[in-house]
Design a protein around this motif. Sequence first.
Motif, short mmCIF file in Angstrom:
data_model
loop_
_atom_site.label_atom_id
_atom_site.label_comp_id
_atom_site.label_asym_id
_atom_site.label_seq_id
_atom_site.Cartn_x
_atom_site.Cartn_y
_atom_site.Cartn_z
N CYS A 1 -2.00 45.90 8.11
CA CYS A 1 -0.78 46.12 7.33
C CYS A 1 0.38 46.18 8.32
CB CYS A 1 -0.87 47.44 6.55
SG CYS A 1 -1.26 48.87 7.57
N GLY B 1 0.07 48.22 11.37
CA GLY B 1 -1.32 48.16 11.85
C GLY B 1 -1.96 49.53 11.94
N TYR C 1 0.73 62.86 15.58
CA TYR C 1 1.79 61.89 15.25
C TYR C 1 2.31 62.19 13.85
CZ TYR C 1 0.63 59.36 19.50
OH TYR C 1 0.44 59.02 20.82
N ALA D 1 -2.09 40.63 17.52
CA ALA D 1 -2.90 40.79 16.30
C ALA D 1 -4.11 41.69 16.51
CB ALA D 1 -3.32 39.40 15.80
N GLY E 1 -7.87 40.15 16.02
CA GLY E 1 -6.96 39.05 15.67
C GLY E 1 -6.52 38.24 16.86
N ARG F 1 -8.43 29.67 18.18
CA ARG F 1 -8.05 28.64 17.20
C ARG F 1 -6.94 27.74 17.74
NH1 ARG F 1 -8.73 32.87 13.24
NH2 ARG F 1 -6.51 33.27 13.33
N TRP G 1 -13.02 53.49 16.49
CA TRP G 1 -11.79 52.77 16.15
C TRP G 1 -10.92 52.39 17.34
CZ3 TRP G 1 -13.18 57.39 13.59
CH2 TRP G 1 -13.84 57.16 12.40
N HIS G 2 -11.44 52.17 18.36
CA HIS G 2 -10.58 51.85 19.47
C HIS G 2 -11.10 50.47 20.06
CE1 HIS G 2 -9.23 55.88 19.14
NE2 HIS G 2 -10.47 56.31 19.20
N THR H 1 -6.23 55.67 21.04
CA THR H 1 -5.49 54.55 21.63
C THR H 1 -4.09 54.29 21.08
OG1 THR H 1 -6.86 53.22 20.19
CG2 THR H 1 -7.47 53.27 22.52
C1 LIG Z 1 -9.13 54.06 11.13
C2 LIG Z 1 -8.48 54.24 12.45
C3 LIG Z 1 -8.22 55.52 12.94
C4 LIG Z 1 -7.61 55.69 14.18
N1 LIG Z 1 -7.26 56.95 14.60
C5 LIG Z 1 -6.50 57.10 15.72
C6 LIG Z 1 -5.96 58.35 16.06
O1 LIG Z 1 -6.12 59.33 15.35
N2 LIG Z 1 -5.21 58.45 17.20
C7 LIG Z 1 -4.99 57.38 18.01
O2 LIG Z 1 -4.34 57.56 19.06
N3 LIG Z 1 -5.50 56.16 17.71
C8 LIG Z 1 -6.20 55.98 16.56
N4 LIG Z 1 -6.64 54.74 16.19
C9 LIG Z 1 -6.41 53.61 17.11
C10 LIG Z 1 -4.97 53.04 17.12
O3 LIG Z 1 -4.34 53.21 15.91
C11 LIG Z 1 -5.07 51.56 17.49
O4 LIG Z 1 -5.77 51.42 18.73
C12 LIG Z 1 -3.73 50.88 17.66
O5 LIG Z 1 -2.98 51.06 16.52
C13 LIG Z 1 -3.96 49.40 17.96
O6 LIG Z 1 -2.72 48.76 18.08
P1 LIG Z 1 -2.64 47.18 18.26
O7 LIG Z 1 -1.20 46.84 18.29
O8 LIG Z 1 -3.50 46.75 19.40
O9 LIG Z 1 -3.33 46.55 16.96
P2 LIG Z 1 -3.10 46.88 15.39
O10 LIG Z 1 -2.21 48.04 15.20
O11 LIG Z 1 -4.44 46.88 14.81
O12 LIG Z 1 -2.28 45.60 14.90
C14 LIG Z 1 -2.83 44.31 14.77
C15 LIG Z 1 -2.20 43.71 13.48
O13 LIG Z 1 -2.38 42.31 13.50
C16 LIG Z 1 -2.67 41.89 12.18
N5 LIG Z 1 -3.39 40.60 12.27
C17 LIG Z 1 -4.65 40.37 12.73
N6 LIG Z 1 -4.92 39.04 12.67
C18 LIG Z 1 -3.79 38.44 12.19
C19 LIG Z 1 -3.43 37.10 11.92
N7 LIG Z 1 -4.30 36.08 12.14
N8 LIG Z 1 -2.20 36.85 11.41
C20 LIG Z 1 -1.32 37.86 11.17
N9 LIG Z 1 -1.61 39.15 11.39
C21 LIG Z 1 -2.82 39.44 11.92
C22 LIG Z 1 -3.52 42.99 11.60
O14 LIG Z 1 -3.47 42.95 10.19
C23 LIG Z 1 -2.86 44.23 12.21
O15 LIG Z 1 -1.86 44.76 11.37
C24 LIG Z 1 -7.27 54.55 14.96
C25 LIG Z 1 -7.54 53.24 14.48
C26 LIG Z 1 -8.12 53.09 13.22
C27 LIG Z 1 -8.39 51.69 12.71
#
Ligand SMILES: Cc1cc2nc3c(=O)[nH]c(=O)nc-3n(C[C@H](O)[C@H](O)[C@H](O)COP(=O)(O)OP(=O)(O)OC[C@H]3O[C@@H](n4cnc5c(N)ncnc54)[C@H](O)[C@@H]3O)c2cc1C
Length: 556
Positions: free
Chosen positions: A91, A94, A189, A264, A268, A275, A486-487, A519
């Motif tokens: 979303c 993310g 947070y 992503a 992602g 791809r 979840w990390h 994370t």
């Molecule tokens: C359920 C859960 C609980 C967690 N709890 C904690 C916590 O309490 N404390 C903490 O510090 N961390 C927590 N984390 C971890 C932390 O939130 C994540 O590590 C961090 O948000 C990852 O950031 P990111 O930018 O790498 O990826 P994300 O925030 O995952 O963003 C990637 C985005 O890309 C989008 N995407 C993927 N493929 C495509 C595509 N082909 N085209 C367009 N969009 C795409 C996805 O929909 C997503 O929105 C949790 C994670 C989860 C899932």
Amino acid sequence: MSISSTLDFDIIFAGGGTTACVVAGRLAACDPSLKILVLEAGPHTLNEAACVQPYLYPTHLAPWTSTVSFVVGNSSPRLNDRAPIASCGRCVGGGSSVNFMVYTRAPASDFYDWRVDGWESENLIPIMKKPDCATHGYNGPIKVSSGGYKLNLGQELIDVGKAYHKRPYADDTDDLETCNTYSSCVRRYIDGTTGRRSDAAHHYVYNQAHNTNLQIWAGKRVKRVIFEDKRAVGVEFTSDSVSCPGADLSSSTVRASKLVVVSAGAFGSPTILERSGIGSEAVLKRCGIEQLVNLPGVGENYQDHQGAFAAYNVADNVVTMDPLWRGEESAVQECLAQWKRDGRGLVAQNGGEAKIKWRPDDDELSAMGSAFQPRWKEFFQDRPDKNSRNIRHVCGLYPASVGSVHVKLEENGKEGIDFTPGYLDDPSDIVPLNFGYKKMRELYRRMPSYRGEIPASHPMDLNAPDIIYTPEDDAAIEKFHLQTMWHSLVVDARLNVYGVTNLKVADMSMVPKNVGTNTYSMALLIGEKAAMIIAEDLGIDFTTCPSWWESSEEGN
Ligand SMILES: Cc1cc2nc3c(=O)[nH]c(=O)nc-3n(C[C@H](O)[C@H](O)[C@H](O)COP(=O)(O)OP(=O)(O)OC[C@H]3O[C@@H](n4cnc5c(N)ncnc54)[C@H](O)[C@@H]3O)c2cc1C
């Protein structure tokens, strides 16, 4: 391929999660004339109750969720042939919009272990402080607080931890150094004034809605990056079939004149690169993708945090999150009314109250047996800021096992994900988890409010003998209790993808080695660092970036 689209942007983000929102928001604030497009597969989250009311975080993990993706891994004999499932945000915002809001930070030695120029902890500490508006930060957009209500169970765990587990208490275990001490979860947070979740979407991009040059298109799935020669010039995308059921799924393209940023996430980003023809020859060949750059590291080195929970009952008079999580109407209405009034109460809580980043002492180390000793000596022994596991639930933060994430073709010809989690492939990983699981049970059953793993149990005397485990118990613990927490080398120190130009990766997928923290703090850090790097590359003055969040009503 050349792009026929007339829609031109300066920068396009493939993925609109945590890191993308930070980078896009920071750059838009520094240079509002920059035309930025964020393409996110999942839905918008602006003012969605489930994304702003902290207590609702478990709803994102319901099977019918539209805000989280569940990625099914390949089954493994090490997991009793289970196919583990990893979840990730799906979303705008993310993971930051759906996560549990737990605030922790990585120890300093983690950054040295990366061995990447400019990413050492002394370079990163000032950047870590940019997002936060808490004792750890200056005055940034992300508000951190202890939340709206103090649950007493946390203090019970700390008291038992000090007496039975013989570890001291410290106010701050997230200073990048302190380890092996109990602490309260005084930072979450959660905004201490409004009681709302401090996600990246509301605090970096939704509150800049006045800037029409910053566009966020939700429900758009990026298929691939488009290149002219080896220069990234845009992306091809479709409507996302889950976010936009029944939508026309034909492809569109948009052009980026300055930069494409793949952001992503752990699943992602590698699949978008593959791809796009960037990856190992074997994987691309299997999927019939023409290779642009031979980069065998794409999708490799997947690392995760692995954990185990042990649930227990508590005395009837103990305040927990359960009435709200069970959806008891009167409790929900009462708590919501308070939250709307003053931003406080259980709605502004996540239920996590105490923690320890635990290192084993000599006795514990010897009880853990020989399987863990080489790993201890090689990785933990000389790094006193590293913990071998976290306790709130037990969480192994530095597993030796690694996995992979690649694209694959399903039997029906459709594209899927070939996800090999690798959990427990290295036998040393189970030892601290198993040991920590047992320790967690011993701690819980000594808490005064504990009423047993079964209702007939009673609080334990602090001096009660430990539970005796048989080899069969150990086998059961290994096989049934482990799950993801979840990390997840492909880019240089300035986040440029090797072998091409105008393409960066900015998200948790670029982290070279696992980190001893939940994370979100890392994704915020990577986002802020990436924004600085991109601003430098594009000649944008970053030093005078305004505090947009202070003047904005929207989305805060
Ligand atoms: C359920 C859960 C609980 C967690 N709890 C904690 C916590 O309490 N404390 C903490 O510090 N961390 C927590 N984390 C971890 C932390 O939130 C994540 O590590 C961090 O948000 C990852 O950031 P990111 O930018 O790498 O990826 P994300 O925030 O995952 O963003 C990637 C985005 O890309 C989008 N995407 C993927 N493929 C495509 C595509 N082909 N085209 C367009 N969009 C795409 C996805 O929909 C997503 O929105 C949790 C994670 C989860 C899932």
